[in-house]
Design an enzyme around this catalytic site. Structure first.
Site, PDB file in Angstrom:
ATOM      1  N   TRP A 194      14.871  49.700  17.370  1.00  0.00           N
ATOM      2  CA  TRP A 194      13.893  49.050  18.128  1.00  0.00           C
ATOM      3  C   TRP A 194      13.542  47.784  17.233  1.00  0.00           C
ATOM      4  O   TRP A 194      13.570  47.819  15.904  1.00  0.00           O
ATOM      5  CB  TRP A 194      12.582  49.861  18.007  1.00  0.00           C
ATOM      6  CG  TRP A 194      11.352  49.367  18.537  1.00  0.00           C
ATOM      7  CD1 TRP A 194      10.220  48.578  18.425  1.00  0.00           C
ATOM      8  CD2 TRP A 194      11.176  49.625  20.053  1.00  0.00           C
ATOM      9  NE1 TRP A 194       9.395  48.463  19.349  1.00  0.00           N
ATOM     10  CE2 TRP A 194      10.073  48.864  20.773  1.00  0.00           C
ATOM     11  CE3 TRP A 194      12.012  50.200  21.067  1.00  0.00           C
ATOM     12  CZ2 TRP A 194       9.667  48.651  21.862  1.00  0.00           C
ATOM     13  CZ3 TRP A 194      11.632  49.983  22.424  1.00  0.00           C
ATOM     14  CH2 TRP A 194      10.360  49.209  22.748  1.00  0.00           C
ATOM     15  N   PHE A 231       9.903  55.270  13.623  1.00  0.00           N
ATOM     16  CA  PHE A 231       9.243  56.838  13.456  1.00  0.00           C
ATOM     17  C   PHE A 231      10.438  57.791  13.196  1.00  0.00           C
ATOM     18  O   PHE A 231      10.252  58.756  12.349  1.00  0.00           O
ATOM     19  CB  PHE A 231       8.529  57.382  14.730  1.00  0.00           C
ATOM     20  CG  PHE A 231       7.927  58.753  14.719  1.00  0.00           C
ATOM     21  CD1 PHE A 231       6.748  58.744  14.010  1.00  0.00           C
ATOM     22  CD2 PHE A 231       8.506  59.521  15.133  1.00  0.00           C
ATOM     23  CE1 PHE A 231       5.939  59.808  13.972  1.00  0.00           C
ATOM     24  CE2 PHE A 231       7.897  60.807  14.883  1.00  0.00           C
ATOM     25  CZ  PHE A 231       6.614  61.182  14.334  1.00  0.00           C
ATOM     26  N   CYS A 275      11.110  47.846  11.749  1.00  0.00           N
ATOM     27  CA  CYS A 275      10.139  46.953  11.926  1.00  0.00           C
ATOM     28  C   CYS A 275       9.171  47.530  13.086  1.00  0.00           C
ATOM     29  O   CYS A 275       9.700  47.746  14.084  1.00  0.00           O
ATOM     30  CB  CYS A 275      10.616  45.494  12.629  1.00  0.00           C
ATOM     31  SG  CYS A 275       9.569  44.187  12.781  1.00  0.00           S
ATOM     32  N   VAL A 276       7.876  47.274  12.671  1.00  0.00           N
ATOM     33  CA  VAL A 276       6.876  47.665  13.499  1.00  0.00           C
ATOM     34  C   VAL A 276       5.750  46.670  13.407  1.00  0.00           C
ATOM     35  O   VAL A 276       5.435  46.246  12.629  1.00  0.00           O
ATOM     36  CB  VAL A 276       6.093  49.040  13.016  1.00  0.00           C
ATOM     37  CG1 VAL A 276       5.005  49.585  13.997  1.00  0.00           C
ATOM     38  CG2 VAL A 276       7.221  50.051  12.789  1.00  0.00           C
ATOM     39  N   GLU A 316      -1.717  45.728  20.370  1.00  0.00           N
ATOM     40  CA  GLU A 316      -3.113  45.735  20.636  1.00  0.00           C
ATOM     41  C   GLU A 316      -3.591  47.215  20.602  1.00  0.00           C
ATOM     42  O   GLU A 316      -4.923  47.494  20.432  1.00  0.00           O
ATOM     43  CB  GLU A 316      -3.118  45.281  22.367  1.00  0.00           C
ATOM     44  CG  GLU A 316      -2.772  43.794  22.411  1.00  0.00           C
ATOM     45  CD  GLU A 316      -2.888  43.550  23.910  1.00  0.00           C
ATOM     46  OE1 GLU A 316      -3.176  44.310  24.513  1.00  0.00           O
ATOM     47  OE2 GLU A 316      -2.548  42.353  23.970  1.00  0.00           O
ATOM     48  N   THR A 317      -2.845  47.926  20.161  1.00  0.00           N
ATOM     49  CA  THR A 317      -3.611  49.590  20.123  1.00  0.00           C
ATOM     50  C   THR A 317      -3.150  50.054  18.683  1.00  0.00           C
ATOM     51  O   THR A 317      -2.674  49.347  17.752  1.00  0.00           O
ATOM     52  CB  THR A 317      -2.802  50.410  21.048  1.00  0.00           C
ATOM     53  OG1 THR A 317      -1.236  50.640  20.457  1.00  0.00           O
ATOM     54  CG2 THR A 317      -2.637  49.923  22.619  1.00  0.00           C
ATOM     55  N   HIS A 334      -1.399  52.295  17.770  1.00  0.00           N
ATOM     56  CA  HIS A 334       0.102  52.753  17.550  1.00  0.00           C
ATOM     57  C   HIS A 334       0.607  52.492  16.521  1.00  0.00           C
ATOM     58  O   HIS A 334       1.242  53.124  15.650  1.00  0.00           O
ATOM     59  CB  HIS A 334       0.841  52.643  18.652  1.00  0.00           C
ATOM     60  CG  HIS A 334       2.152  52.986  18.803  1.00  0.00           C
ATOM     61  ND1 HIS A 334       2.618  54.241  19.246  1.00  0.00           N
ATOM     62  CD2 HIS A 334       3.727  52.312  18.618  1.00  0.00           C
ATOM     63  CE1 HIS A 334       4.074  54.386  19.064  1.00  0.00           C
ATOM     64  NE2 HIS A 334       4.407  53.084  18.686  1.00  0.00           N
ATOM     65  N   ARG A 380      10.864  37.201   7.605  1.00  0.00           N
ATOM     66  CA  ARG A 380      11.182  38.117   6.540  1.00  0.00           C
ATOM     67  C   ARG A 380      12.360  38.919   6.677  1.00  0.00           C
ATOM     68  O   ARG A 380      12.880  39.709   5.584  1.00  0.00           O
ATOM     69  CB  ARG A 380       9.927  39.084   6.258  1.00  0.00           C
ATOM     70  CG  ARG A 380       8.687  38.420   5.921  1.00  0.00           C
ATOM     71  CD  ARG A 380       7.490  39.278   6.152  1.00  0.00           C
ATOM     72  NE  ARG A 380       6.193  38.371   5.446  1.00  0.00           N
ATOM     73  CZ  ARG A 380       5.597  37.652   6.167  1.00  0.00           C
ATOM     74  NH1 ARG A 380       6.018  37.128   7.288  1.00  0.00           N
ATOM     75  NH2 ARG A 380       4.552  36.841   5.514  1.00  0.00           N
TER      76      ARG A 380
END
Length: 158
Positions: free
Chosen positions: A31, A66, A89-90, A94-95, A97, A136
């Site tokens: 992801w 995850f 990378c996360v 808007e939530t 999560h 980064r």
């Protein structure tokens, strides 16, 4: 603020050990692949610059950040692996999560390191935007992959 510093990936060369015979497992989240691919490249370049052999760097891809913890556990349990580096990378959305994933990965990586008594490195970016992530991951603020590699090397000195 740390981001005002040009290169966040500067590091000290103190306490670096000979890694020519060490095996590094690098777990990479698919992801945000543009970001994680750059993190991986930085990790490998830094490991090799400090003496790691190409054949001693094992890459394993997992679907998302995850899944880094389980991937790390599978590789940390191997006797031939000296250190595990988790790259992901996360990006804040808007939530909530983001909060759940970041917390779970940080706890999971820590637990694997303690369970197997070997370095398991948290190389997961948690930026607010894609631009911050790229800054980064080889951009104007350095490469967190470099930092993850150096951290693994230094932890092998313990």
């Amino acid at each position: 603020m740390a981001s005002a510093i040009k290169n966040l990936s500067d590091y000290s060369s103190k306490n670096l050990v000979d890694i020519s015979e060490k095996v590094f497992a690098v777990i990479v989240s698919e992801w945000n692949e543009e970001v994680t691919g750059s993190l991986y490249n930085g990790t490998v370049q830094t490991l090799m610059a400090h003496g790691a052999k190409t054949e001693n760097i094992v890459r394993v891809d997992v679907p998302g950040s995850f899944e880094l913890s389980l991937g790390a556990q599978k590789l940390a349990q191997r006797q031939d692996v000296d250190a595990v580096i988790c790259l992901g990378c996360v990006i804040q959305g808007e939530t909530r999560h983001f909060d759940f994933i970041c917390d779970a990965v940080a706890q999971g990586v820590t637990n694997v390191s303690l369970k197997y008594d070997k370095p398991v490195i948290f190389g997961v970016l948690t930026p607010e935007t894609q631009k911050q992530a790229m800054d980064r991951a080889g951009g104007r603020h350095g490469n967190k992959g470099d930092e993850a590699a150096i951290t693994a090397i230094k932890m092998l000195a313990l």
